[in-house]
Design a protein around this motif. Sequence first.
Motif, PDB file in Angstrom:
ATOM      1  N   THR A  71       0.855  -1.189   0.000  1.00  0.00           N
ATOM      2  CA  THR A  71       0.000   0.000   0.000  1.00  0.00           C
ATOM      3  C   THR A  71       0.890   1.237   0.000  1.00  0.00           C
ATOM      4  N   GLN A  72       0.967   1.888  -1.163  1.00  0.00           N
ATOM      5  CA  GLN A  72       1.857   3.049  -1.326  1.00  0.00           C
ATOM      6  C   GLN A  72       1.104   4.374  -1.288  1.00  0.00           C
ATOM      7  N   ALA A  73      -0.220   4.330  -1.457  1.00  0.00           N
ATOM      8  CA  ALA A  73      -1.026   5.556  -1.400  1.00  0.00           C
ATOM      9  C   ALA A  73      -2.307   5.263  -0.627  1.00  0.00           C
ATOM     10  N   LEU A  74      -2.687   6.208   0.234  1.00  0.00           N
ATOM     11  CA  LEU A  74      -3.910   6.087   1.022  1.00  0.00           C
ATOM     12  C   LEU A  74      -4.743   7.342   0.819  1.00  0.00           C
ATOM     13  N   LEU A 143       0.346   0.276   6.840  1.00  0.00           N
ATOM     14  CA  LEU A 143       0.566   1.596   6.247  1.00  0.00           C
ATOM     15  C   LEU A 143       2.043   1.992   6.199  1.00  0.00           C
ATOM     16  N   SER A 144       2.923   1.071   6.521  1.00  0.00           N
ATOM     17  CA  SER A 144       4.354   1.429   6.614  1.00  0.00           C
ATOM     18  C   SER A 144       4.966   1.798   5.264  1.00  0.00           C
ATOM     19  N   GLY A 145       4.291   1.409   4.156  1.00  0.00           N
ATOM     20  CA  GLY A 145       4.828   1.731   2.837  1.00  0.00           C
ATOM     21  C   GLY A 145       4.183   2.925   2.164  1.00  0.00           C
ATOM     22  N   VAL A 146       3.320   3.666   2.893  1.00  0.00           N
ATOM     23  CA  VAL A 146       2.594   4.793   2.281  1.00  0.00           C
ATOM     24  C   VAL A 146       3.548   5.928   1.908  1.00  0.00           C
ATOM     25  N   CYS A 173       1.264   6.419   9.505  1.00  0.00           N
ATOM     26  CA  CYS A 173       1.914   6.546   8.199  1.00  0.00           C
ATOM     27  C   CYS A 173       3.365   6.995   8.405  1.00  0.00           C
ATOM     28  N   PRO A 174       4.264   6.660   7.486  1.00  0.00           N
ATOM     29  CA  PRO A 174       5.665   7.090   7.625  1.00  0.00           C
ATOM     30  C   PRO A 174       5.776   8.612   7.699  1.00  0.00           C
TER      31      PRO A 174
END
Length: 472
Positions: A71-74, A143-146, A173-174
């Motif tokens: 998951t790169q975008a939220l 969400l660690s890859g957002v 989120c990061p």
Amino acid sequence: MTSFSSLPLSDAFLANLAQLGYHTMTPIQAASLPPVLEGRDLIAQAQTGSGKTAAFGIGLLYNVNPAWFATQALVMCPTRELADQVANELRRLARSVANIKVLVLTGGAPMRPQIASLEHGAHIVVGTPGRIRDHIGRQTLDLSGVRTLVLDEADRMTDMGFYDDIAAIVKLCPKRRQTLLFSATYPQDIRQATEAFLVDPVEVVVEAQHAQSTIEQRFYEIGFDERDDAVARLLRHFKPASAIVFCNTKAHCRELVDTLRAQGFSALALYGELEQRERDEILVLFANRSCQILVATDVAARGLDIQDLEAVINADVSKDTEVHVHRIGRTGRAGGSGLSLTLCAPNEKKWVKLIEEYQGGPVDWHPLSELDEDDPGHGDPAPMLTLCIAGGKKDKLRPGDVLGALTGEAKLAKEHVGKINVFEFQTYVALDRRIAHDAFDRLAAASRIAGDFGSEFGAIKGRNFKMRFIDV
């Protein structure tokens, strides 16, 4: 530069934009896309219908790596309807990018299929704060890859009581990410509440006023006890095929719907605290023309994208001028003309003065007496009647199956069938009111099961489903 070709996008991406009809950037896109593509945080004030979904959609897709299945975008939205619209638009924009998966996580839908989809991974998650937080609590969403976080209609998410959920989600989120905040209004309390989410943001404001040539605004002075009857009088005089009537409270919504229905109008109320199933049904009936008048509060109506809305009636004047502008902007879309009618009691004139200051000129007052005489005539019934079928996606029903049964067993012409909405457990079909009951009888006759206690069954795709009409 307002051409998309001025942006650092791939040829394939630009070709897809052109195919989708995106040739020239709207003001919000031209102002926000250059800093977004540079990786800057953004605060953008823009209303629904301004092209904001493409503004943040192009930006977040620019940052997505298709080869990395995380998951790169939220994107967080206030309502299920807006989340669905945003996800559909992102899928269209991503056609030129191989294997991009967009997943919707909203309340009112079963958790298990969402969990199963998350196990397979998604590049982009679009959802409502409550359901996103539910998945985080179950440890089904990571969400660690957002890389990009979007808060769409941040003011309404806050109005609807989502702030604590949003703050908790943002914390997970990061820290090294891009945050894009879109809001129709951006009052000081929202500014302070969201300050910690952004780092050195670029601020963009797109003028929210509407051209007088597009939307005709009329104001009517009324007495304190005339409001609800004046709404009925406006509807009888202007005869809009579809209209949203805005009230400031849910109590007034319910009261006004009772008044209108007693006078023969097809009207439904939309306000906060409705169950998702009720909300879905009301919106389906309004969108498929089985109900002509939607009486709504501002919070409940936010995120709706109703096409071809002929009129907006403000039964109560909004105390917030930007909310007033947002209300009337729901008519006169896509270059069409629209009609805005506002009722004003003596104690509301101070709010009209603020509207005049905001738009830089006087409003156009009209006397109620210029309307047709207030006869006891009733409103016309809605042109469509909705058939509700007790089967949906879980039964592997598709719109084509339903249309096939109606044009086959029920012997309907295609033009007699309107919108078909298939949900998880139910399907809604708009039928021409003049032939709807005949079609119902033919479907029931094709079924091998007799109805009990007044219920009926219809044959679709070789199977029998319980069905009923929803009449407003």
